[in-house]
Scaffold this active site. Sequence first.
Site, short mmCIF file in Angstrom:
data_model
loop_
_atom_site.label_atom_id
_atom_site.label_comp_id
_atom_site.label_asym_id
_atom_site.label_seq_id
_atom_site.Cartn_x
_atom_site.Cartn_y
_atom_site.Cartn_z
N ASP A 308 0.72 -1.14 0.13
CA ASP A 308 -0.05 0.03 -0.09
C ASP A 308 0.85 1.32 0.06
O ASP A 308 2.00 1.31 0.39
CB ASP A 308 -0.93 -0.06 1.26
CG ASP A 308 -1.98 1.14 1.36
OD1 ASP A 308 -2.67 1.21 0.23
OD2 ASP A 308 -1.81 1.92 2.28
N GLU A 361 1.01 -0.47 -5.10
CA GLU A 361 0.10 0.50 -5.39
C GLU A 361 0.89 1.65 -5.54
O GLU A 361 1.05 2.44 -4.42
CB GLU A 361 -1.08 0.38 -4.17
CG GLU A 361 -2.15 1.44 -4.58
CD GLU A 361 -2.54 2.50 -3.60
OE1 GLU A 361 -3.05 3.45 -3.86
OE2 GLU A 361 -1.87 2.42 -2.35
#
Length: 620
Positions: A308, A361
């Site tokens: 993330d 990401e």
Amino acid sequence: MFTELDFHLFNEGTHFEIYEKMGAHPCVVDGIFGVNFTVWAPNANEVSVVGDFNDWNGMSHPMHKIYEEGIYELFIPDLKAGDLYKYYIKTNDGRNLYKADPYANGSQLRPETASMVVDLNGYEWKDEKWLDECSKKTHTEEPMFIYEVHLGSWQKKDEYNNNGFYTYRELAPILCGYVMEMGYTHIEIIGLMEYPFDGSWGYQVTGYFAPTKRYGDAKDFMYFVDYMHQNGIGVLLDWVPAHFPRDGHGLANFDGSCVYEYADPKKGEHPEWGTKVFDYSKPQVCNFLIGSALFWVEKFHLDGLRVDAVASMLYLDYGRKPGQWVPNCYGGNGNLEAMAFLKRLNQVMYDRNRRAIVIAEESTAWPKISGEVGDEESMGFTFKWNMGWMHDFLDYMKLDPYFRQYDHNKMTFSIMYAYSERFILVLSHDEVVHLKASMINKMPGIFEDKFANLKLAYAFMLGHPGKKLLFMGQEFAQLSEWNEKRSLEWYLLNEPLHEDMQSFVKQLLAIYKDNKALYEADIYEDGFKWIDANDANRSIFSFIRYDKEKKESLVFVLNFTPVTREGYECAVEKDGVYKVILTENNGEYGEQLISKNQKISFDLPGYGIRVLKFLENVPK
């Protein structure tokens, strides 16, 4: 228990099984059963273990400082799995802190915050065949259509109970059965590592080595993963090495000083998120994070991690205004320490677990995020989320069909950079929250038109190069934005349009897995070719997908207006028999068309979808 070699490797940042030594581990010492505790608190004055067993008395069980660099250890007889504990830390400035164990394998259910002794040994895995097969695969050439899922709100057992969740063991057959029936290849779980606040969705982690107690314990989660693997479903995990929350029981100011975070607030705090940033300059912190990544893959057999907020790690000025950040030694805005950490993470994961994938990401155009491990110019991620495609794609789909002709390039531009990274096309949870509207409500037009547009969107996504990801609920056109507090709107499947949408997505997934042309050449430029990229006036896109050896091809023709085009002519590369394998109407396919003079003609309805598969040359 913590040896000179352990100490050396930890300080060097290369103790990749650090989770076997740090934390709380049931064991036998001199014939006595108990639990051994080890913690790193380099600037503490004193550290003790407290829990129910000593009435949380900080004077009762002081730990031994076995190394001056702050490694504390203590064996406590007669403790066992299930016992609760924390570390009681006396700081150098006179404060008393009660901290959860950074390496704990379990914790209390929120809002309680104590760590829990867990015995990870004894689970009998049955997924040897799956692991062996995965180790032989080339990930970029395999089908990957991911179902992103939040376990607590996919389905709830008790809708009106804040803790009315199914357990990992209860969810396993229900979720696995649904994913198999639909045809997804993987699930990606968000909000799995232990976290205190439900509204963070699990992106503010306090337990980097603990599956959340909301759905059960560590062995329950092992069962969940094992069940998925035995039924041919891969399991990916959202993993958050970018930042962590300020909660008093967590990592922040762990021993009264900045242990896990940068000491300089210009590097150590995210002003937008109110969270702390890991100090990637410390080998012990990098060891903690890499150990966590390996822990999930090696102890829980996960098939990979989605990392993330990578952009927030790479840019020193991420979310910061001038004067709020410190340039690197070259005067730039890149975090050199974070870069080195990410490359090291991917190298170690590749060396130890070649079957596992690592997905970034990363929301900017930072070059070569994905690529071969060991390439000095690449971060070495297996794949990268294609955020640029997602934004342009959704901007186009929201337009009234009349105005799409003026933004035609939003759908064609992504092919210009489609091979600059190893991409995954994503329509994730982030796109259906915070007043962004659900997927179906992003679409223009009256109710029926919305469904026609969403089918078109998914068909275009199917044909575009790159692996795929859909968030739960998008497959049946959930009306409301996602809410982590309640189940998906499954009752909508009683409505024909929603049931039809689910059936359409199921058909897409079957076509995807059955045709190598849709996944085998995702990273090769000759796996895609425009037939007509410039038909802006009619808002029609036509292109061909090929498999790696060009033995198989699929023709896509997609009409993004409600205007029917009778006798539409599509150029093809070779004459022969083509089978219609996908249309906008479920069940109305299978028609065979014959091309002449490298053209094929058919009626293309408004919002029409035609995917054609070449079968054979025209019989003589």
